[in-house]
Design a protein around this motif. Structure first.
Motif, PDB file in Angstrom:
ATOM      1  N   HIS A 192    -106.080  -4.452 -82.091  1.00 11.76           N
ATOM      2  CA  HIS A 192    -105.686  -4.291 -81.540  1.00 11.76           C
ATOM      3  C   HIS A 192    -106.270  -3.123 -80.107  1.00 11.76           C
ATOM      4  O   HIS A 192    -105.375  -3.798 -78.943  1.00 11.76           O
ATOM      5  N   PRO A 193    -107.869  -3.506 -80.042  1.00 14.22           N
ATOM      6  CA  PRO A 193    -107.967  -2.819 -78.315  1.00 14.22           C
ATOM      7  C   PRO A 193    -108.433  -4.282 -78.037  1.00 14.22           C
ATOM      8  O   PRO A 193    -108.100  -4.302 -76.896  1.00 14.22           O
TER       9      PRO A 193
ATOM     10  N   GLU B 288    -104.444   0.945 -73.236  1.00 14.28           N
ATOM     11  CA  GLU B 288    -104.066   2.168 -74.007  1.00 14.28           C
ATOM     12  C   GLU B 288    -105.526   2.631 -75.015  1.00 14.28           C
ATOM     13  O   GLU B 288    -105.168   3.761 -74.830  1.00 14.28           O
ATOM     14  N   CYS B 289    -105.883   1.708 -75.351  1.00 13.60           N
ATOM     15  CA  CYS B 289    -107.190   1.910 -75.776  1.00 13.60           C
ATOM     16  C   CYS B 289    -107.298   3.387 -75.624  1.00 13.60           C
ATOM     17  O   CYS B 289    -108.875   4.510 -75.963  1.00 13.60           O
TER      18      CYS B 289
ATOM     19  N   VAL C 245    -113.702  -0.466 -74.756  1.00  8.14           N
ATOM     20  CA  VAL C 245    -113.121  -1.146 -75.863  1.00  8.14           C
ATOM     21  C   VAL C 245    -114.100  -3.042 -75.741  1.00  8.14           C
ATOM     22  O   VAL C 245    -114.326  -2.890 -74.536  1.00  8.14           O
ATOM     23  N   CYS C 246    -114.041  -3.658 -77.255  1.00 11.88           N
ATOM     24  CA  CYS C 246    -114.892  -4.893 -76.941  1.00 11.88           C
ATOM     25  C   CYS C 246    -113.148  -5.671 -76.944  1.00 11.88           C
ATOM     26  O   CYS C 246    -112.538  -5.679 -78.118  1.00 11.88           O
TER      27      CYS C 246
ATOM     28  N   ASN D 173    -113.540   3.108 -70.022  1.00 12.22           N
ATOM     29  CA  ASN D 173    -113.350   4.533 -68.975  1.00 12.22           C
ATOM     30  C   ASN D 173    -114.173   5.520 -68.407  1.00 12.22           C
ATOM     31  O   ASN D 173    -114.836   6.105 -69.327  1.00 12.22           O
ATOM     32  N   ASN D 174    -114.417   4.801 -66.990  1.00 16.77           N
ATOM     33  CA  ASN D 174    -115.386   5.928 -66.358  1.00 16.77           C
ATOM     34  C   ASN D 174    -114.685   7.060 -65.606  1.00 16.77           C
ATOM     35  O   ASN D 174    -114.294   6.994 -64.820  1.00 16.77           O
ATOM     36  N   LYS D 175    -115.166   7.916 -66.235  1.00 18.67           N
ATOM     37  CA  LYS D 175    -114.634   9.242 -65.622  1.00 18.67           C
ATOM     38  C   LYS D 175    -112.842   9.310 -65.453  1.00 18.67           C
ATOM     39  O   LYS D 175    -112.527   9.424 -64.421  1.00 18.67           O
TER      40      LYS D 175
END
Length: 307
Positions: A95-96, A102-103, A110-111, A141-143
């Protein structure tokens, strides 16, 4: 680094996660493999989540593998851990790979795609306190800002660091560093528990698939890697050595399962070599799932019947 890898699938095979664990251990990291098998329609008990909090207390990185139907369980675990700790949580798996942005609404990282080289590079940079936001094959996701980096070359292709699948260590079957869900509690794995989960051993002689069926994740993989050879094969010798090791370490094994998509793309010569070695050194019933009509020939099947 201290790393915890969580499998939320309803069994304890989890080939991809076991392969990642073996690679990270080879890099010198302290890795716990935690199996919390659950039917994807059921959520985890609070006691189970509390045990995960305790087990991952010293972790520097936590990874969770998921397919799309395990989405809700992955979120449940991630939110519980984030309520208690600020270590980064990385999601990987099907999924990722298909829906990384989305993840990143829930995971810190995510990998995307096959993760051996990616996770090894990421953890090296983390351990050396280097900037890791440029790691290929990763999203972050960086801040609140989502970063999706370029795809990494497939392991076993000429431009990858891992140029042959034979360079990847055998999957991690060291149950002494594993944990397992028992009732509502997550407890340390022992030999009896390992055996109770089945007498078959699953591995993958090949990676990739020649087809682009629209219902399958391989359709996405072909689009992701348009100029790379999708099918990669391990050598017969490497495969037989793995199975010999399994017979030594997991002596209760009664069946070998090849759960890849392209085993029958091996040449007749490779199949003949495999059959001879399997018959001589392994001699266990063999189940092969990835047999498509266009790749399965009478000649190859006869060699396996003989084995």
């Amino acid at each position: 680094m201290k790393i915890a890898l969580l499998s939320i699938y309803p069994d304890i095979q989890s080939y991809g996660l076991r392969s990642l664990s073996a690679c990270l251990k080879q890099e010198g990291h302290d890795v716990d493999l935690i199996f919390i098998p659950k039917v994807y329609t059921e959520r985890y008990e609070e006691q189970t989540l509390d045990d995960l909090v305790k087990l991952t207390k010293e972790s520097d990185l936590v990874g969770i593998t998921l397919m799309s139907n395990f989405w809700d369980n992955a979120i449940q675990i991630t939110q519980k851990l984030k309520d208690n700790y600020d270590y980064p949580i990385v999601w990987g798996g099907t999924h990722p790979t298909v829906r990384p942005e989305e993840c990143l609404d829930y995971a810190d990282m995510v990998c995307v795609g096959e993760g051996e080289e990616t996770l090894m590079e990421l953890t090296r940079k983390m351990q050396n306190k280097q900037d890791y936001y440029d790691t290929k094959g990763m999203g972050f996701n960086n801040k609140g800002k989502k970063i999706i980096n370029k795809i990494r070359e497939l392991p076993g292709t000429k431009n990858a660091t891992i140029k042959s699948l034979d360079q990847i260590p055998f999957q991690d079957i060291d149950y002494e560093s594993h944990f397992i869900l028992k009732g509502k509690n997550v407890v340390k794995m022992d030999m009896a528990m390992m055996e109770s989960w089945g007498v078959f051993y699953m591995t993958q002689p090949t990676r990739g698939c020649p087809y682009k069926c629209t219902f399958c994740v391989n359709n996405t993989f072909h689009a992701m890697y348009p100029h790379q050879k999708p099918i990669r094969k391990r050598s017969v010798d490497h495969l037989i050595r793995e199975l010999q090791e399994v017979k030594r370490k997991l002596p209760w094994t009664k069946l070998i399962l090849f759960d890849d998509d392209a085993f029958f793309l091996m040449t007749v010569e490779e199949m003949e070599d495999f059959g001879k070695q399997y018959k001589k050194y392994i001699r266990l019933p063999l189940c092969i799932t990835g047999a498509t009509p266009i790749t399965l020939t009478k000649e190859k099947l006869a060699l396996l019947v003989d084995a």
